[in-house]
Write a protein that holds these residues in place. Structure first.
Motif, short mmCIF file in Angstrom:
data_model
loop_
_atom_site.label_atom_id
_atom_site.label_comp_id
_atom_site.label_asym_id
_atom_site.label_seq_id
_atom_site.Cartn_x
_atom_site.Cartn_y
_atom_site.Cartn_z
N ALA A 176 5.94 1.25 -4.46
CA ALA A 176 4.53 1.64 -4.57
C ALA A 176 3.80 1.35 -3.27
CB ALA A 176 3.88 0.90 -5.73
N SER A 179 4.86 4.07 -0.68
CA SER A 179 4.26 5.37 -0.98
C SER A 179 2.76 5.38 -0.67
CB SER A 179 4.48 5.72 -2.45
OG SER A 179 3.83 6.92 -2.80
N ALA A 180 2.06 4.32 -1.09
CA ALA A 180 0.61 4.26 -0.88
C ALA A 180 0.26 4.18 0.61
CB ALA A 180 0.03 3.06 -1.62
N THR A 183 0.85 7.65 2.25
CA THR A 183 -0.23 8.56 1.85
C THR A 183 -1.53 8.22 2.58
OG1 THR A 183 0.76 8.86 -0.33
CG2 THR A 183 -1.56 9.46 -0.10
N ALA A 438 -5.99 -4.12 -6.36
CA ALA A 438 -4.91 -3.32 -6.96
C ALA A 438 -4.12 -4.22 -7.90
CB ALA A 438 -4.02 -2.74 -5.87
N SER A 442 0.34 0.97 -9.84
CA SER A 442 -0.31 2.28 -9.90
C SER A 442 -1.71 2.26 -9.29
CB SER A 442 -0.39 2.77 -11.34
OG SER A 442 -1.16 1.90 -12.13
N MET A 444 -2.38 0.95 -6.36
CA MET A 444 -2.31 0.86 -4.90
C MET A 444 -2.78 2.13 -4.21
SD MET A 444 1.16 -1.29 -4.20
CE MET A 444 1.51 -2.75 -5.18
N THR A 445 -2.26 3.27 -4.65
CA THR A 445 -2.66 4.53 -4.02
C THR A 445 -4.16 4.78 -4.14
OG1 THR A 445 -0.47 5.54 -4.25
CG2 THR A 445 -2.35 7.03 -4.03
N PHE A 448 -5.86 2.46 -1.57
CA PHE A 448 -5.68 2.95 -0.20
C PHE A 448 -6.52 4.20 0.03
CE2 PHE A 448 -1.85 0.25 0.28
CZ PHE A 448 -2.02 -0.15 1.60
N SER A 449 -6.62 5.07 -0.98
CA SER A 449 -7.43 6.29 -0.85
C SER A 449 -8.91 5.94 -0.71
CB SER A 449 -7.22 7.20 -2.06
OG SER A 449 -5.89 7.65 -2.13
#
Length: 460
Positions: A176, A179-180, A183, A438, A442, A444-445, A448-449
């Protein structure tokens, strides 16, 4: 008769005067009605014009903002410019409906100008409104115009990722994180933004340094480095901060208009690196040796974890379960690095604030010193005008821990200088950062966004 006649004459004259007055009043009333109708019509048409102007302003603003976000995508300036124009036109159409209040609208092709990392985007539009009453005064149409500009500032960004052992206690966390983070970096412009990638545990590694003053970054190399991260070790946050500041202050000699550090961690600092003043000589180490992961000075400094746990396992007979058997006193100042931009007396180790630290080597002093130094490093960054943003992973940051039973989240908020941080930390004169919690992988993204959106917002 004479009296009657005289009386009748006077009465006739008065009646004629009244008729004349009534006629004059009728003319004034008629003229006033026409004038009032004109004023009313002018007010109606002006009100319609105001509504069109407000809608047109909102549409051009939305177009400019959308273009500012879209211009970061693309492998060359032509593609980035085309993406910006398309986004601007799409958002303008969405915010100004066709035929709004009977108007005819024209949007100019947005202008996109690149200049040494700064991108300026201009949007403009005109609307023609048919009038209802103003044609009485010779006007048939009301023309309304609007323009907006967004400036995408050049950006220097350091992303710091915690790779301590606690990050791997849940098998879902490492993927996770990877990926985060990937992205997150994809939201920035690989042609104009400068990005450095750092990961840390008890030591720090600069995975992707800035390329000097050259603009842009290698997204493929960033992705490769992030996917290769391993998670082990204790939390030496201040070493990561030092390397981030070193990237911003020495690798780059021509800083961008916006500088940002994004710090991602699942815990508060608990160790620090230093040149310790006295070292047990039976270990083959002398005073002035920097303690590192493999006990050699060329590698990134590590640090003490606690009085009964030493983060670096010194070889026999030096290894001891009690750090004070090896390090007999803590240094007065943070001195792991001697640099011109961070004098070794800038951040004290032995201090009474914000946490008390004495020279005695024990858990409380090491833990408190680590937190003080990390907060001090973040303060140095903010004093230089750098924004510090933080993401905290896991519910452990909400639980009391450490030598003073602190909430780890509060430490990270202090580093970021958020408005809801502790009263001793918040400084409105410094750049105000953002903290995002976070709690689950789930989250994390989205966190980060959120930070990417905030950075892009202030970059305009």
């Amino acid at each position: 008769m004479m009296k009657t006649t005289g009386y009748s004459g006077r009465r006739s004259s008065s009646r004629n005067s009244k008729y004349r007055q009534r006629g004059a009043v009728s003319i004034i009333v008629a003229a006033s009605i026409v004038l009032l109708i004109g004023i009313l019509g002018l007010a109606v048409d002006a009100g319609m014009g105001y509504m069109v102007k407000a809608k047109l302003d909102a549409a051009t603003d939305a177009a400019a903002i959308a273009a500012g976000e879209a211009v970061t995508t693309g492998s060359n300036q032509a593609t980035q410019s085309a993406n910006a124009v398309t986004a601007a036109q799409t958002f303008f159409a969405a915010n100004y409906p066709k035929g709004y209040l009977g108007t005819t609208v024209t949007m100019n092709t947005p202008s996109v100008a690149f200049n040494q990392g700064t991108i300026t985007i201009d949007t403009a539009a005109q609307a023609t409104l048919p009038v209802s009453f103003m044609h009485l005064f010779g006007f048939n149409l009301l023309n309304v115009a609007s323009s907006s500009q967004t400036v995408r500032k050049d950006l220097d960004l350091v992303l710091i990722i915690d790779t301590t052992g606690s990050m791997a206690t849940d098998s879902a966390v490492p993927p996770a994180v990877r990926s985060a983070a990937i992205t997150f970096l994809q939201q920035f412009d690989p042609l104009t933004d400068r990005v450095s990638l750092i990961h840390f545990a008890y030591g720090t590694v600069v995975d992707q340094p800035f390329n000097g003053n050259a603009r842009g970054f290698d997204m493929a190399a960033m992705t490769k480095s992030i996917n290769a991260l391993n998670f082990a070790g204790s939390t030496n946050s201040e070493e990561a901060y030092w390397n981030a500041l070193n990237q911003l202050n020495t690798v780059i000699t021509q800083p961008s208009s916006l500088r940002v550090i994004v710090f991602f961690s699942d815990g508060a600092p608990n160790s620090f690196a230093s040149i310790f003043p006295t070292i047990n000589k039976t270990c083959g180490l002398t005073a002035g040796t920097v303690i590192t992961p493999d006990k050699k000075t060329p590698l990134p400094p590590s640090g003490l974890y606690a009085d009964n746990i030493e983060s670096q396992a010194l070889p026999s007979p030096c290894y001891s379960s009690n750090a004070s058997n090896v390090i007999t006193a803590l240094p007065t100042w943070y001195n792991a690095h001697n640099t011109s931009w961070l004098n070794n007396q800038t951040i004290p180790v032995i201090t009474n604030t914000p946490r008390v630290v004495t020279s005695t080597v024990n858990y409380a002093n090491v833990n408190n010193a680590a937190r003080n130094i990390a907060e001090g490093m973040a303060n140095v960054a903010r004093n230089e005008g750098t924004y510090v943003y933080a993401i905290g992973r896991g519910s452990e940051l909400l639980q009391p821990e450490g030598a003073n039973n602190e909430i780890g989240q509060n430490v990270l908020k202090c580093m970021a200088n958020t408005t809801d941080s502790l009263s001793r930390c918040y400084n409105p004169k410094q750049p105000v950062g953002v903290y995002c919690s976070a709690l689950t992988p789930s989250d994390m993204t989205p966190c980060f966004s959120k930070l990417a959106s905030e950075i892009l917002r202030i970059a305009k």
